[in-house]
Scaffold this motif. Structure first.
Motif, mmCIF file in Angstrom:
data_model
loop_
_atom_site.group_PDB
_atom_site.id
_atom_site.type_symbol
_atom_site.label_atom_id
_atom_site.label_comp_id
_atom_site.label_asym_id
_atom_site.label_seq_id
_atom_site.Cartn_x
_atom_site.Cartn_y
_atom_site.Cartn_z
ATOM 1 N N LEU A 107 8.534 11.158 -7.152
ATOM 2 C CA LEU A 107 7.887 9.951 -6.764
ATOM 3 C C LEU A 107 7.670 9.927 -5.451
ATOM 4 O O LEU A 107 8.402 10.259 -4.377
ATOM 5 C CB LEU A 107 9.399 9.121 -7.083
ATOM 6 C CG LEU A 107 9.792 9.218 -8.665
ATOM 7 C CD1 LEU A 107 10.839 8.032 -8.688
ATOM 8 C CD2 LEU A 107 8.760 8.995 -9.766
ATOM 9 N N PHE A 108 6.332 9.510 -5.361
ATOM 10 C CA PHE A 108 5.737 9.535 -4.045
ATOM 11 C C PHE A 108 5.101 7.999 -3.747
ATOM 12 O O PHE A 108 4.990 7.322 -4.507
ATOM 13 C CB PHE A 108 4.700 10.653 -3.798
ATOM 14 C CG PHE A 108 5.353 11.867 -3.845
ATOM 15 C CD1 PHE A 108 5.546 12.653 -2.985
ATOM 16 C CD2 PHE A 108 5.216 12.675 -5.222
ATOM 17 C CE1 PHE A 108 6.151 13.977 -2.754
ATOM 18 C CE2 PHE A 108 5.601 13.881 -5.317
ATOM 19 C CZ PHE A 108 6.314 14.681 -4.188
ATOM 20 N N THR A 109 5.039 7.980 -2.691
ATOM 21 C CA THR A 109 4.375 6.509 -2.166
ATOM 22 C C THR A 109 3.238 6.814 -1.183
ATOM 23 O O THR A 109 3.426 7.851 -0.250
ATOM 24 C CB THR A 109 5.180 5.704 -1.651
ATOM 25 O OG1 THR A 109 4.490 4.233 -1.037
ATOM 26 C CG2 THR A 109 5.950 6.054 -0.123
ATOM 27 N N LEU A 110 2.117 6.115 -1.188
ATOM 28 C CA LEU A 110 1.182 6.394 -0.246
ATOM 29 C C LEU A 110 0.986 5.537 0.822
ATOM 30 O O LEU A 110 1.525 4.468 0.699
ATOM 31 C CB LEU A 110 -0.293 6.450 -1.085
ATOM 32 C CG LEU A 110 -0.440 7.417 -2.060
ATOM 33 C CD1 LEU A 110 -2.065 7.421 -2.895
ATOM 34 C CD2 LEU A 110 -0.689 8.916 -1.554
ATOM 35 N N HIS A 111 0.421 5.792 1.718
ATOM 36 C CA HIS A 111 0.162 4.889 3.056
ATOM 37 C C HIS A 111 -0.610 3.784 2.598
ATOM 38 O O HIS A 111 -1.865 4.121 2.063
ATOM 39 C CB HIS A 111 -0.102 5.570 4.281
ATOM 40 C CG HIS A 111 -0.464 4.626 5.488
ATOM 41 N ND1 HIS A 111 0.512 3.907 6.110
ATOM 42 C CD2 HIS A 111 -1.708 4.326 6.055
ATOM 43 C CE1 HIS A 111 0.005 3.214 6.883
ATOM 44 N NE2 HIS A 111 -1.401 3.513 6.800
ATOM 45 N N SER A 112 -0.241 2.594 2.602
ATOM 46 C CA SER A 112 -1.242 1.587 2.134
ATOM 47 C C SER A 112 -2.358 1.130 3.233
ATOM 48 O O SER A 112 -1.771 0.863 4.327
ATOM 49 C CB SER A 112 -0.575 0.261 1.822
ATOM 50 O OG SER A 112 0.615 0.661 0.733
ATOM 51 N N SER A 113 -3.431 1.630 3.047
ATOM 52 C CA SER A 113 -4.605 1.194 3.928
ATOM 53 C C SER A 113 -5.527 0.004 3.495
ATOM 54 O O SER A 113 -5.693 0.014 2.259
ATOM 55 C CB SER A 113 -5.529 2.590 4.275
ATOM 56 O OG SER A 113 -5.771 2.863 3.106
ATOM 57 N N PRO A 114 -5.824 -0.472 4.402
ATOM 58 C CA PRO A 114 -6.565 -2.002 3.906
ATOM 59 C C PRO A 114 -8.057 -1.319 3.344
ATOM 60 O O PRO A 114 -8.651 -0.520 3.788
ATOM 61 C CB PRO A 114 -7.049 -2.816 4.984
ATOM 62 C CG PRO A 114 -6.795 -1.869 6.310
ATOM 63 C CD PRO A 114 -5.604 -0.835 5.704
ATOM 64 N N ILE A 115 -8.327 -1.985 2.160
ATOM 65 C CA ILE A 115 -9.512 -1.786 1.301
ATOM 66 C C ILE A 115 -10.907 -2.385 2.018
ATOM 67 O O ILE A 115 -10.601 -3.863 1.899
ATOM 68 C CB ILE A 115 -9.470 -2.016 -0.020
ATOM 69 C CG1 ILE A 115 -8.484 -1.252 -0.856
ATOM 70 C CG2 ILE A 115 -11.019 -1.578 -0.846
ATOM 71 C CD1 ILE A 115 -8.159 -1.177 -2.322
ATOM 72 N N PRO A 116 -11.707 -1.696 2.597
ATOM 73 C CA PRO A 116 -12.893 -2.725 3.238
ATOM 74 C C PRO A 116 -13.604 -3.432 1.968
ATOM 75 O O PRO A 116 -13.499 -3.286 0.712
ATOM 76 C CB PRO A 116 -13.948 -1.714 3.687
ATOM 77 C CG PRO A 116 -13.068 -0.405 3.769
ATOM 78 C CD PRO A 116 -12.244 -0.396 2.647
#
Length: 494
Positions: free
Chosen positions: A285-294
């Motif tokens: 189980l992994f989580t990704l770094h949440s980056s803002p979507i342009p």
């Protein structure tokens, strides 16, 4: 293969250690064989794992569609060369031989039956001096068409890169699903051993053992289907790369920024990783770094000056203006300079004639001339050519507008997909953790005799489904973020 043989030998020795009447020994031997078959075999020489960038570069270099587009660029290069060379003078030579028979007028002004022959030689050239600016516009038109063809080539490369990326992500997803299926086999195999022990002690029935064996058989079928899906995904990507065979082909798994640890140690132990036996790698189980979507508008503003399909249509729109200028040249006069050299040799029967060299010398002539062609009326061909060129320009403007709208729609879709993938991924993390906790509680209840095997399997299957959903959400999010960066002019990479 050595790993598989060792596991089978261990299963055989275990079955010999116990009495043949003991079902637990037979079940243990069977389970060890199943687990051995479900684990990936370590290869003596690991094949080269392809990264996404390597796959994209190889596909671009070997794609037949790309090669066809490159030939189109070469065709446009030849068209440009022809347009530039139209400024040069031409040169042509001719040789003629004529024979005449019958009555003809003689030198003394009488008619008689004579045979005559004449041989002529000439060399001529012409140079266009003014063509109503047709040649300069043809050169500019051919140059813009070459640039547009080059942009089309880059568009074709981008298309193959996106196809490769999609196939690449599908392989990663199927690899994870296959790992999940193998871990499911491990759980079911462990339960078969446990229930067999309970049967030996009289604490479980043979029906429960048969039910768990059936569950294990279903898990084996699921793993087989997952392996088949993985093989098909690998075949699809290998065909995009124009590889002769998918044998030995494998891809690199992208490194995820952060890892979500499973709170339940029992769950992590009960589902061992199929690729790494260490405890630190058991969690999937992994989580990704949440980056803002342009915003779509921001991405679109960047893409307008970068995407080759937009550049190609803009160049063709600019080229259509030169097509109109070429058509208008039909109203203007043309001026050319011409010149040439010539001589001839003439003989008549019944009359003496000078020798060949003498006549060639005496008949040698040169000429230089200017030719002015003034169009007066050509049945409205020039007028209609101009109107046709203007219609082509209008259609090209519509094609550009349509391409822009299509690009904006694609960007909108990617942004919406990325936002949905982000939300789905965050929900899948919570669902996977909750399912893991629920499975831990159900496992404890089942081992204490407070839950049935059916309830245990339902909890286990729910946990594995949640993990599969998380895997799918993770790679979907990676792919959508990669697409956003790709539309912004970055390299397509995970």
């Amino acid at each position: 293969m050595k790993h598989l043989i060792t596991s089978i030998v261990r299963a055989w020795r275990l079955s010999r250690r116990f009495s043949a009447a003991t079902p637990r020994a037979l079940v243990a031997a069977f389970v060890l064989s199943v687990v051995a078959l479900s684990q990936p075999l370590p290869a003596l020489a690991q094949p080269h794992a392809w990264s996404l960038r390597e796959c994209c570069d190889y596909a671009v270099a070997h794609s037949l569609a790309i090669k066809q587009q490159e030939n189109q660029c070469r065709q446009q290069e030849l068209q440009l060369s022809n347009a530039k060379n139209s400024r040069l003078p031409d040169l042509s030579g001719s040789v003629g031989q004529n024979f005449s028979f019958g009555r003809g007028l003689t030198a003394d002004n009488t008619y008689s039956n004579t045979n005559t022959s004449s041989t002529s030689f000439s060399v001529g050239t012409s140079i266009p001096l003014f063509t109503g600016f047709q040649i300069p516009n043809q050169i500019k038109l051919a140059s813009l068409n070459l640039e547009a063809a080059t942009a089309d080539l880059e568009k074709a490369k981008n298309d193959i890169r996106m196809q490769v990326a999609q196939a690449y992500v599908q392989i990663l997803y199927n690899m994870e699903i296959a790992d999940v299926a193998r871990r499911q086999i491990a759980i079911d195999s462990a339960q078969v051993v446990r229930i067999a022990a309970l049967v030996d002690n009289g604490k479980a029935s043979g029906a429960q053992l048969s039910q768990q064996r059936a569950t294990l058989a279903g898990s084996l079928l699921t793993a087989t289907q997952a392996d088949n899906n993985l093989a098909l995904a690998i075949l699809t990507l290998s065909q995009l790369l124009e590889l002769p065979s998918p044998d030995g082909f494998t891809v690199v798994k992208p490194v995820v920024s952060e890892e979500l640890k499973v709170k339940s140690e029992e769950f992590a132990t009960a589902i061992p990783s199929a690729t790494n036996g260490t405890a630190a790698a058991n969690s999937s189980l992994f989580t990704l770094h949440s980056s803002p979507i342009p915003t779509p508008d921001a991405i679109y503003a960047e893409a307008l000056g970068l995407k080759p399909e937009i550049v190609a249509q803009q160049l063709r729109l600019k080229a259509s203006g030169h097509s109109i200028a070429i058509a208008r040249a039909g109203y203007m006069p043309t001026l050319s300079l011409s010149g040439g050299l010539g001589s001839n040799y003439y003989t008549t029967s019944k009359f003496p004639s000078d020798g060949f060299s003498t006549q060639m010398k005496n008949n040698f002539s040169q000429y230089v001339g200017l030719n002015l062609n003034i169009p007066i009326f050509n049945r409205f061909n020039t007028r209609n050519s101009i109107r046709s060129a203007k219609l082509d320009q209008a259609n090209q403007q519509l094609a550009l507008d349509n391409t822009k709208k299509t690009l904006y729609k694609e960007i909108q879709q990617v942004c919406l997909n990325a936002a949905a993938a982000q939300a789905k991924y965050e929900s899948s993390i919570a669902a996977a953790q909750s399912s893991a906790d629920a499975f831990t509680l159900m496992k404890a209840k089942y081992e204490n005799g407070k839950a049935t095997i059916t309830e245990f399997n339902e909890a286990k299957n729910a946990t594995l489904r949640a993990e599969s959903d998380l895997v799918q959400a993770r790679y979907e999010l990676l792919y959508q973020h990669a697409l956003i960066q790709f539309y912004r002019g970055r390299e397509l990479d995970l």
